[in-house]
Design a protein around this motif. Structure first.
Motif, PDB file in Angstrom:
ATOM      1  N   VAL A  77       0.712  -1.259   0.179  1.00 49.12           N
ATOM      2  CA  VAL A  77      -0.218  -0.207  -0.201  1.00 49.12           C
ATOM      3  C   VAL A  77       1.243   1.150   0.027  1.00 49.12           C
ATOM      4  O   VAL A  77       1.069   0.906   0.809  1.00 49.12           O
ATOM      5  CB  VAL A  77      -1.204   0.075   0.936  1.00 49.12           C
ATOM      6  CG1 VAL A  77      -2.005   1.344   1.341  1.00 49.12           C
ATOM      7  CG2 VAL A  77      -2.059  -0.987   1.110  1.00 49.12           C
ATOM      8  N   GLY A  78       0.620   1.747  -0.925  1.00 54.62           N
ATOM      9  CA  GLY A  78       1.900   3.681  -0.601  1.00 54.62           C
ATOM     10  C   GLY A  78       2.782   2.901  -1.344  1.00 54.62           C
ATOM     11  O   GLY A  78       3.991   2.974  -1.392  1.00 54.62           O
ATOM     12  N   THR A  79       3.158   2.133  -2.898  1.00 54.04           N
ATOM     13  CA  THR A  79       4.002   1.474  -2.627  1.00 54.04           C
ATOM     14  C   THR A  79       5.593   2.135  -3.238  1.00 54.04           C
ATOM     15  O   THR A  79       6.359   2.032  -3.195  1.00 54.04           O
ATOM     16  CB  THR A  79       3.534   0.234  -3.662  1.00 54.04           C
ATOM     17  OG1 THR A  79       5.205  -0.445  -4.095  1.00 54.04           O
ATOM     18  CG2 THR A  79       3.346   0.813  -5.244  1.00 54.04           C
ATOM     19  N   THR A  98       0.554  -7.210  -5.463  1.00 50.71           N
ATOM     20  CA  THR A  98      -0.573  -5.864  -6.127  1.00 50.71           C
ATOM     21  C   THR A  98       0.207  -4.427  -5.864  1.00 50.71           C
ATOM     22  O   THR A  98       0.653  -5.031  -4.146  1.00 50.71           O
ATOM     23  CB  THR A  98      -1.708  -6.036  -5.320  1.00 50.71           C
ATOM     24  OG1 THR A  98      -2.925  -6.867  -5.660  1.00 50.71           O
ATOM     25  CG2 THR A  98      -2.389  -4.981  -5.817  1.00 50.71           C
ATOM     26  N   LEU A  99       0.496  -3.927  -5.874  1.00 52.74           N
ATOM     27  CA  LEU A  99       1.654  -2.885  -5.791  1.00 52.74           C
ATOM     28  C   LEU A  99       0.120  -1.716  -6.219  1.00 52.74           C
ATOM     29  O   LEU A  99      -0.641  -1.460  -6.780  1.00 52.74           O
ATOM     30  CB  LEU A  99       2.117  -2.557  -6.400  1.00 52.74           C
ATOM     31  CG  LEU A  99       3.725  -3.474  -6.451  1.00 52.74           C
ATOM     32  CD1 LEU A  99       4.481  -2.760  -8.514  1.00 52.74           C
ATOM     33  CD2 LEU A  99       4.193  -3.342  -5.190  1.00 52.74           C
ATOM     34  N   LEU A 100      -0.219  -1.098  -5.377  1.00 47.33           N
ATOM     35  CA  LEU A 100      -1.006   0.040  -4.887  1.00 47.33           C
ATOM     36  C   LEU A 100      -1.002   2.049  -4.999  1.00 47.33           C
ATOM     37  O   LEU A 100       0.411   1.271  -4.172  1.00 47.33           O
ATOM     38  CB  LEU A 100      -2.543  -0.353  -3.786  1.00 47.33           C
ATOM     39  CG  LEU A 100      -3.250   0.589  -3.812  1.00 47.33           C
ATOM     40  CD1 LEU A 100      -4.510   1.134  -5.098  1.00 47.33           C
ATOM     41  CD2 LEU A 100      -4.234   0.623  -1.838  1.00 47.33           C
ATOM     42  N   ASP A 123      -0.315  -7.399 -10.144  1.00 43.30           N
ATOM     43  CA  ASP A 123      -1.057  -6.858 -10.205  1.00 43.30           C
ATOM     44  C   ASP A 123      -1.041  -4.990 -10.107  1.00 43.30           C
ATOM     45  O   ASP A 123      -0.526  -4.558  -9.041  1.00 43.30           O
ATOM     46  CB  ASP A 123      -2.232  -7.010  -9.926  1.00 43.30           C
ATOM     47  CG  ASP A 123      -3.266  -6.441  -9.816  1.00 43.30           C
ATOM     48  OD1 ASP A 123      -3.632  -5.904 -11.382  1.00 43.30           O
ATOM     49  OD2 ASP A 123      -4.531  -6.523  -9.283  1.00 43.30           O
ATOM     50  N   ILE A 124      -0.521  -3.786 -10.927  1.00 42.44           N
ATOM     51  CA  ILE A 124      -0.101  -2.809 -10.602  1.00 42.44           C
ATOM     52  C   ILE A 124      -2.259  -1.880 -10.639  1.00 42.44           C
ATOM     53  O   ILE A 124      -2.397  -1.809 -11.162  1.00 42.44           O
ATOM     54  CB  ILE A 124       0.693  -2.234 -12.252  1.00 42.44           C
ATOM     55  CG1 ILE A 124       1.882  -2.831 -11.322  1.00 42.44           C
ATOM     56  CG2 ILE A 124       0.825  -0.913 -11.150  1.00 42.44           C
ATOM     57  CD1 ILE A 124       2.585  -2.456 -12.186  1.00 42.44           C
ATOM     58  N   VAL A 125      -1.906  -1.025  -9.296  1.00 44.40           N
ATOM     59  CA  VAL A 125      -3.197  -0.771  -9.078  1.00 44.40           C
ATOM     60  C   VAL A 125      -3.037   0.500  -8.533  1.00 44.40           C
ATOM     61  O   VAL A 125      -2.424   0.858  -8.235  1.00 44.40           O
ATOM     62  CB  VAL A 125      -4.196  -1.712  -8.487  1.00 44.40           C
ATOM     63  CG1 VAL A 125      -5.625  -1.256  -8.287  1.00 44.40           C
ATOM     64  CG2 VAL A 125      -4.285  -2.827  -8.538  1.00 44.40           C
TER      65      VAL A 125
END
Ligand code: SAM
Length: 238
Positions: A77-79, A98-100, A123-125
């Motif tokens: 989170v907040g990558t 998953t990168l957010l 997964d890039i979000v």
């Protein structure tokens, strides 16, 4: 070459075993980080030794199979420029990552690194944690959520715990004020279903500052009212 040597030295000093291939992947990541940093603000840390220690080894300091089991779905989170998510994925390719981040520009960089390193199951979000954490697709779907340098722990709990399935862990990589932040976060932990399982003080090679990795177990589902609307966790921490 300079970065590769610095990285190998720092990994060995920290006691981490990483293959030559994984070091080469981190080296490529470093090259891309420097190249893209020319056109957008990704990191203030650019010297080989500093990136090796403060980005790569620091990210890997949270690795622990007890808290990140094989094939875990992990959301960072907040990558930002990919820390700690990408170094973890390089060393633990079994992780479904998953990168957010709420800043779209940085996601193009993450896409480039993922393609260049041929990383699978990334997964890039683009989104704010307050919104993404409400959506059915992401809520309580992860064994692990990580975060570094995004907010104080009481705020972070609200941003990260909604993603974690009951029985999983939220892993916070924290700086010197971690004890004070833990004290502040007691109410948020109680309301959101978190319980501190383990605190590991971290001493990075060549640095004197105090850091810690905090492993928070999700012991109960997060009530539907959390996270609150964007900005509220920061404005009025629980
Ligand atoms: N985790 C990275 C690291 O340790 O290098 C980046 C840290 S950077 C200081 C903080 C990042 O968190 C920024 O990229 C910012 O866009 C992102 N961020 C802050 N609040 C967020 C939120 N509510 N939802 C998603 N991303 C957020």
């Amino acid at each position: 070459m300079e970065f590769l040597q610095a990285l190998q030295g720092a990994l060995a000093a920290y006691g981490l075993k990483v293959t030559d291939e994984q070091c080469a992947a981190m080296n490529r990541y470093y090259e891309l980080l420097l190249a893209w940093n020319e056109k957008m603000n990704l990191t203030a840390i650019t010297q080989p030794q500093e990136v090796a220690v403060k980005h790569m080894v620091d990210s890997l300091s949270c690795l622990d199979p007890e808290f990140i089991p094989p094939d875990s779905a992990l959301i960072d989170v907040g990558t930002g420029a990919g820390f700690p998510g990408l170094p973890l994925k390089i060393v633990r390719p079994d992780i479904r990552l998953t990168l957010l981040d709420s800043l779209n520009k940085r996601l193009n960089f993450l896409q480039e690194v993922t393609s260049a390193l041929k990383l699978k199951h990334v997964d890039i979000v683009h989104g704010r944690a307050e919104e993404t954490g409400k959506s059915k697709q992401y809520r309580e779907r992860f064994q692990v959520a990580t975060a570094r340098a995004v907010a104080r722990l009481n705020v972070l709990c609200e941003l990260c715990l909604p993603f974690v399935a009951v029985g999983g862990y939220f892993i916070a990589l924290k700086g010197a004020q971690y004890q004070e932040e833990l004290g502040e976060a007691q109410n948020a932990l109680r309301l959101l279903g978190g319980d501190v399982a383990h605190i590991r003080p971290v001493k990075l090679p060549g640095l004197d500052d105090v850091r810690a990795v905090i492993y928070i177990r999700k012991i109960a589902a997060t009530p539907g009212e959390y996270p609150r609307r964007p900005g509220m966790p920061e404005k009025k921490p629980l």
